[in-house]
Design an enzyme around this catalytic site. Sequence first.
Site, PDB file in Angstrom:
ATOM      1  N   SER A 130       0.671  -1.253   0.067  1.00 44.27           N
ATOM      2  CA  SER A 130      -0.068  -0.092  -0.042  1.00 44.27           C
ATOM      3  C   SER A 130       0.646   1.313  -0.076  1.00 44.27           C
ATOM      4  O   SER A 130       1.905   1.258  -0.684  1.00 44.27           O
ATOM      5  CB  SER A 130      -0.837  -0.003   1.126  1.00 44.27           C
ATOM      6  OG  SER A 130      -2.171  -0.874   0.820  1.00 44.27           O
ATOM      7  N   TYR A 145      -2.006   1.022  11.009  1.00 48.87           N
ATOM      8  CA  TYR A 145      -1.848   0.812   9.734  1.00 48.87           C
ATOM      9  C   TYR A 145      -0.381   0.751   9.364  1.00 48.87           C
ATOM     10  O   TYR A 145       0.310  -0.191   8.793  1.00 48.87           O
ATOM     11  CB  TYR A 145      -2.523   1.631   8.839  1.00 48.87           C
ATOM     12  CG  TYR A 145      -2.452   1.424   7.240  1.00 48.87           C
ATOM     13  CD1 TYR A 145      -3.479   0.268   6.742  1.00 48.87           C
ATOM     14  CD2 TYR A 145      -1.583   2.120   6.358  1.00 48.87           C
ATOM     15  CE1 TYR A 145      -3.470   0.150   5.572  1.00 48.87           C
ATOM     16  CE2 TYR A 145      -1.898   1.709   5.178  1.00 48.87           C
ATOM     17  CZ  TYR A 145      -2.711   0.804   4.708  1.00 48.87           C
ATOM     18  OH  TYR A 145      -2.699   0.498   3.451  1.00 48.87           O
TER      19      TYR A 145
END
Length: 249
Positions: A130, A145
């Site tokens: 990501s 995250y």
Amino acid sequence: MNGLLRGRVALITGGGSGIGAAVARLYREHGALVVTLDRTDGDVIGDVRDPEAHRRAVAHTLDAHGRLDILVANAGVHDGGRGLLDLAPEELADLAATVLAVNVTGVLLAAQAAAEALKASRGCIVVTLSDAAFTHVGVGAGPVYAASKSALTGVVRALGHELAPAVRVNGVAPGGVVTGLRAALPGGGTESVFDDPEDILAAVRAMNPLGIALDADQVAQSYLFLASPGAAGLTGEILRIDGGLGLRA
């Protein structure tokens, strides 16, 4: 039809939308047979936190196509950018358990379920890391995250070592990509990450030296390369396509 992946068989987690769906489309255009595992819109329906979902997905792939050459471990969930001090301890524990289970454990379970089939075909694994949250703050991610994506850098290297020489393992780390990515909510449920796509795209362009914001179809090109013969000498690497975020002071 370009035959770059002709005769190859791919299994893509989180393949029902976003980057996973773009990779599935591109692989098919290049001759691959593709199976998707997704919670709501896949050839196999299941949650990547569930070992049985991965066993079913691999079994379905082998039953349908007789082999497995490429695993794209793509399914993921965001933390909504929630900071450490934005959450009560119980909320932090719940959020971390969900995000780490999907983003890290889900990759490990996928790789474990597919490993023997990939060894037999001398295949490859491509992991989605990501939006470069594993190296840079201020990209819209919170510490949970960031922790999950940082962990995946170690997973790529560890699996690259463990599964060599039969299986190559690499990752793709784009900059921010506007997709249907969801953020986990403490206590359960999810919410949209990208409610205002144009503002997000402007912020992504402003952050990186190239001033670009790739879409999912552009990002998918890197997954095609890593699954192709042109990447035969790559394993344990992270391909950063984030517009040069690493050059940012």
